[in-house]
Design a protein around this motif. Sequence first.
Motif, PDB file in Angstrom:
ATOM      1  N   VAL A 182       3.802   7.421  11.096  1.00 23.54           N
ATOM      2  CA  VAL A 182       5.463   7.565  11.497  1.00 23.54           C
ATOM      3  C   VAL A 182       5.608   8.904  11.353  1.00 23.54           C
ATOM      4  CG1 VAL A 182       7.647   7.224  10.899  1.00 23.54           C
ATOM      5  CG2 VAL A 182       5.989   5.379  10.449  1.00 23.54           C
ATOM      6  N   THR A 183       6.139   9.689  12.582  1.00 30.56           N
ATOM      7  CA  THR A 183       6.529  11.012  12.685  1.00 30.56           C
ATOM      8  C   THR A 183       8.012  11.099  12.707  1.00 30.56           C
ATOM      9  OG1 THR A 183       6.143  11.033  14.994  1.00 30.56           O
ATOM     10  CG2 THR A 183       4.176  11.584  13.563  1.00 30.56           C
ATOM     11  N   ALA A 184       8.358  12.565  12.498  1.00 26.11           N
ATOM     12  CA  ALA A 184       9.703  12.554  12.527  1.00 26.11           C
ATOM     13  C   ALA A 184       9.878  14.233  13.013  1.00 26.11           C
ATOM     14  CB  ALA A 184      10.389  12.837  11.236  1.00 26.11           C
ATOM     15  N   THR A 185      10.884  14.572  13.900  1.00 27.13           N
ATOM     16  CA  THR A 185      11.167  15.984  14.389  1.00 27.13           C
ATOM     17  C   THR A 185      12.517  16.125  14.673  1.00 27.13           C
ATOM     18  OG1 THR A 185      10.364  17.549  15.858  1.00 27.13           O
ATOM     19  CG2 THR A 185      10.576  15.174  16.745  1.00 27.13           C
ATOM     20  N   ASN A 186      13.247  17.222  14.472  1.00 24.75           N
ATOM     21  CA  ASN A 186      14.370  17.643  14.891  1.00 24.75           C
ATOM     22  C   ASN A 186      14.472  18.568  16.281  1.00 24.75           C
ATOM     23  OD1 ASN A 186      13.705  20.205  13.996  1.00 24.75           O
ATOM     24  ND2 ASN A 186      15.033  20.155  12.171  1.00 24.75           N
ATOM     25  N   LYS A 187      12.971  18.736  16.783  1.00 20.52           N
ATOM     26  CA  LYS A 187      12.771  19.623  17.880  1.00 20.52           C
ATOM     27  C   LYS A 187      12.903  18.500  18.958  1.00 20.52           C
ATOM     28  CE  LYS A 187      10.222  23.483  16.661  1.00 20.52           C
ATOM     29  NZ  LYS A 187       8.986  24.215  16.822  1.00 20.52           N
ATOM     30  N   ASP A 188      13.175  19.174  20.298  1.00 22.46           N
ATOM     31  CA  ASP A 188      12.920  18.427  21.598  1.00 22.46           C
ATOM     32  C   ASP A 188      11.557  18.443  21.981  1.00 22.46           C
ATOM     33  OD1 ASP A 188      13.004  17.229  24.226  1.00 22.46           O
ATOM     34  OD2 ASP A 188      15.013  18.257  24.733  1.00 22.46           O
ATOM     35  N   LEU A 189      10.798  17.432  21.659  1.00 21.36           N
ATOM     36  CA  LEU A 189       9.539  17.340  22.132  1.00 21.36           C
ATOM     37  C   LEU A 189       9.031  17.331  23.526  1.00 21.36           C
ATOM     38  CD1 LEU A 189       7.216  15.752  19.007  1.00 21.36           C
ATOM     39  CD2 LEU A 189       8.020  18.191  19.410  1.00 21.36           C
ATOM     40  N   GLN A 246       0.727  -1.121   0.023  1.00 17.70           N
ATOM     41  CA  GLN A 246      -0.180  -0.104   0.215  1.00 17.70           C
ATOM     42  C   GLN A 246       0.929   1.347  -0.106  1.00 17.70           C
ATOM     43  OE1 GLN A 246      -3.327  -0.388  -0.327  1.00 17.70           O
ATOM     44  NE2 GLN A 246      -2.739  -2.681  -0.370  1.00 17.70           N
ATOM     45  N   ALA A 247       0.270   2.504   0.058  1.00 14.61           N
ATOM     46  CA  ALA A 247       0.954   3.584  -0.205  1.00 14.61           C
ATOM     47  C   ALA A 247       1.812   4.341   1.366  1.00 14.61           C
ATOM     48  CB  ALA A 247       0.101   4.729  -0.960  1.00 14.61           C
ATOM     49  N   ILE A 248       2.650   4.933   1.022  1.00 11.40           N
ATOM     50  CA  ILE A 248       3.199   5.625   2.177  1.00 11.40           C
ATOM     51  C   ILE A 248       3.263   7.034   1.483  1.00 11.40           C
ATOM     52  CG2 ILE A 248       5.773   5.278   1.269  1.00 11.40           C
ATOM     53  CD1 ILE A 248       6.487   5.813   4.025  1.00 11.40           C
ATOM     54  N   VAL A 249       2.505   7.925   2.473  1.00  6.61           N
ATOM     55  CA  VAL A 249       2.364   9.560   1.960  1.00  6.61           C
ATOM     56  C   VAL A 249       2.885   9.997   2.849  1.00  6.61           C
ATOM     57  CG1 VAL A 249       0.293  10.888   1.718  1.00  6.61           C
ATOM     58  CG2 VAL A 249       0.032   8.396   1.144  1.00  6.61           C
ATOM     59  N   PRO A 250       3.835  11.117   2.186  1.00  7.40           N
ATOM     60  CA  PRO A 250       4.741  11.970   3.424  1.00  7.40           C
ATOM     61  C   PRO A 250       4.158  13.352   3.095  1.00  7.40           C
ATOM     62  CG  PRO A 250       5.738  11.746   1.332  1.00  7.40           C
ATOM     63  CD  PRO A 250       4.627  10.857   1.145  1.00  7.40           C
ATOM     64  N   ILE A 251       4.117  14.080   4.370  1.00 10.75           N
ATOM     65  CA  ILE A 251       3.840  15.527   4.201  1.00 10.75           C
ATOM     66  C   ILE A 251       4.625  16.269   5.303  1.00 10.75           C
ATOM     67  CG2 ILE A 251       1.839  15.068   5.990  1.00 10.75           C
ATOM     68  CD1 ILE A 251       0.220  17.276   4.942  1.00 10.75           C
ATOM     69  N   ASN A 252       4.894  17.289   4.802  1.00 11.47           N
ATOM     70  CA  ASN A 252       5.691  18.060   5.857  1.00 11.47           C
ATOM     71  C   ASN A 252       4.734  19.182   6.544  1.00 11.47           C
ATOM     72  OD1 ASN A 252       7.336  20.352   7.096  1.00 11.47           O
ATOM     73  ND2 ASN A 252       9.318  19.584   5.597  1.00 11.47           N
ATOM     74  N   CYS A 253       4.610  19.053   7.875  1.00 11.25           N
ATOM     75  CA  CYS A 253       3.805  19.815   8.826  1.00 11.25           C
ATOM     76  C   CYS A 253       4.281  21.411   8.658  1.00 11.25           C
ATOM     77  CB  CYS A 253       3.604  19.346  10.039  1.00 11.25           C
ATOM     78  SG  CYS A 253       2.802  17.460  10.102  1.00 11.25           S
ATOM     79  N   GLY A 254       5.440  21.559   8.390  1.00 10.30           N
ATOM     80  CA  GLY A 254       5.880  22.797   8.600  1.00 10.30           C
ATOM     81  C   GLY A 254       5.753  23.933   7.583  1.00 10.30           C
ATOM     82  N   ALA A 255       5.431  22.978   6.213  1.00 16.32           N
ATOM     83  CA  ALA A 255       5.738  23.574   5.027  1.00 16.32           C
ATOM     84  C   ALA A 255       4.388  24.106   4.448  1.00 16.32           C
ATOM     85  CB  ALA A 255       6.338  22.577   3.824  1.00 16.32           C
ATOM     86  N   GLY A 293       6.723  18.576  15.266  1.00 12.70           N
ATOM     87  CA  GLY A 293       6.834  19.591  16.169  1.00 12.70           C
ATOM     88  C   GLY A 293       6.200  20.970  15.720  1.00 12.70           C
ATOM     89  N   GLU A 294       5.995  21.246  14.303  1.00 10.98           N
ATOM     90  CA  GLU A 294       5.458  22.500  13.735  1.00 10.98           C
ATOM     91  C   GLU A 294       3.847  22.500  13.501  1.00 10.98           C
ATOM     92  OE1 GLU A 294       7.226  24.994  13.119  1.00 10.98           O
ATOM     93  OE2 GLU A 294       9.047  23.852  13.677  1.00 10.98           O
ATOM     94  N   PHE A 346       3.205  21.740  22.817  1.00 13.03           N
ATOM     95  CA  PHE A 346       2.689  20.268  21.963  1.00 13.03           C
ATOM     96  C   PHE A 346       1.858  19.606  23.246  1.00 13.03           C
ATOM     97  CE2 PHE A 346       2.965  16.388  19.757  1.00 13.03           C
ATOM     98  CZ  PHE A 346       2.963  16.612  18.600  1.00 13.03           C
ATOM     99  N   ARG A 347       0.982  18.932  22.600  1.00  9.66           N
ATOM    100  CA  ARG A 347      -0.034  18.163  23.575  1.00  9.66           C
ATOM    101  C   ARG A 347       0.651  17.007  24.242  1.00  9.66           C
ATOM    102  NH1 ARG A 347      -5.568  19.407  23.446  1.00  9.66           N
ATOM    103  NH2 ARG A 347      -5.921  17.252  24.434  1.00  9.66           N
ATOM    104  N   GLU A 348       0.697  16.757  25.328  1.00 10.68           N
ATOM    105  CA  GLU A 348       1.402  15.725  25.980  1.00 10.68           C
ATOM    106  C   GLU A 348       0.508  14.466  25.631  1.00 10.68           C
ATOM    107  OE1 GLU A 348       2.907  14.312  30.379  1.00 10.68           O
ATOM    108  OE2 GLU A 348       1.098  15.848  30.292  1.00 10.68           O
ATOM    109  N   ASP A 349      -0.918  14.479  25.530  1.00  4.42           N
ATOM    110  CA  ASP A 349      -1.465  13.327  25.274  1.00  4.42           C
ATOM    111  C   ASP A 349      -0.999  12.552  23.746  1.00  4.42           C
ATOM    112  OD1 ASP A 349      -2.837  15.358  24.218  1.00  4.42           O
ATOM    113  OD2 ASP A 349      -4.587  14.929  25.078  1.00  4.42           O
ATOM    114  N   LEU A 350      -1.046  13.992  23.019  1.00  2.00           N
ATOM    115  CA  LEU A 350      -0.618  13.674  21.562  1.00  2.00           C
ATOM    116  C   LEU A 350       0.841  12.857  21.397  1.00  2.00           C
ATOM    117  CD1 LEU A 350      -1.258  13.511  18.421  1.00  2.00           C
ATOM    118  CD2 LEU A 350      -0.334  15.927  18.316  1.00  2.00           C
TER     119      LEU A 350
END
Length: 466
Positions: A285-292, A198-207, A250-251, A301-305
């Motif tokens: 799957v998520t990615a970040t270079n921030k210290d969440l 099946q598909a893997i769909v990427p999106i940049n949340c900050g862009a 994180g954005e 950033f929401r703790e429960d999320l």
Amino acid sequence: MTSEANKYRILIVDDEESIREVLSIMLHREGYLVDAVSDGQQAVDRLKACAYDLVISDIKMPRLTGFELLSHIRQRFPETAVIMITAFSTTEEAVVAMKNGAYDYIIKPFQNDEIRLVVQNALERKALRQENLQLKKELGKRYSFGSLIGKSKPMQEVYDLIEKVAGSKANVMVTGESGTGKELVARAIHYNSDRRDQAIVPINCGAIPENLLESELFGHEKGSFTGAVQQKAGLFEIANGGTIFLDEIGELPPMMQVKLLRVLQEREFRRVGGTRDIKVDVRVVTATNKDLVEEVARGAFREDLFYRLNVICLNLPPLRERRGDIPLLIEHFYEKLTGTKGIRIAEGAMRRLLDYNWPGNIRELENTIERCVVLGQSGELTEDCLPVQFRSGGPSAEGSLLQIPDVGLDLDAYLGNIEKDILLKALEKTGGVRKRAAELLGITFRSIRYRLAKFDIAPDGDDEGE
């Protein structure tokens, strides 16, 4: 007879009993495990019941000819080698059999030494082919997941974790500095999972602007807002059954954090302007270079999320912590850019590449190699084609290539000279302003005053703003 031979199993297929007996006795004496049958159909039945390394078959047989048996073996058991037996008058048929996949042929009447040699060569070739396939499989598995390249210990640990998490349904958060290859890890997880078809769909949340992000993720109904001229499926809908990769998580704006949390909890969402819940089965799957963790602590950033997304955390090491992979990466990028292997690297250039601290990580290395390919001469990477920061002593691991003399050295004095040199360079860069120099070096003003006094260094500037 050899100890190696008894690991090979051979099937003899011939309607002449005398041929079967001669071959069986001779090959048994050589140490092989041998079975014999009188026609092609019996051979098919034996192949279903037992794995054979080699089949020695006559061409002309009742029920099923040698050609038909060869075709069956090539289709069903491609790793099994085949040697054909033929009369002298039908050698042309044997040549045709070789074109159709037989390894070799034997002409009746045959010499025992000839048969021993042909059998040995066929089995050695089969073993070599299997060894090469296994090596390629191991290299592909251990040194590369998709486009991930590296054999250093930190990367082996990354590969191990990918293997463990890929088959699960758990959400994964990939952390690491910019340019370390976080999207490549997300793709490696996807393509090593049962969702790979099946598909893997990427999106940049900050862009993506905040007012468009909800529509991108969840879609919209026709007329739900100005410009929504038709219904549109969102990325979660497109990724149904597969994986969605949310880069720079994180954005994500606060309101979208709430909506994403609902999707993770309920496994459903609504399009913008919609009234119907849409069920989805999506791995996130998520990615970040921030210290969440820090982002959660300050309420950004929401703790429960965070805990929903961070079921498994996979941290990518920066390039400076896996310098042993740099030559491998250079070769990979050179081949990717030029289509050829075997880049030549001058010793001085390699020393600078290994000594550099790579703040931009793999992305910066790829860009550097591309520059060298464009500017380099005769396919050689030299110091002249490196960016200026390499030639002017830019970010580097100071002294990492130090050669300790046979007479030894004064470590305290050596380290003191390095520290003094760094302090002088920082003051030069900031015009002698100690406060700015301290900020540049990541130390306190009190610390830089102490260090400067230790080396009896007086700033040249006016210390404005201190």
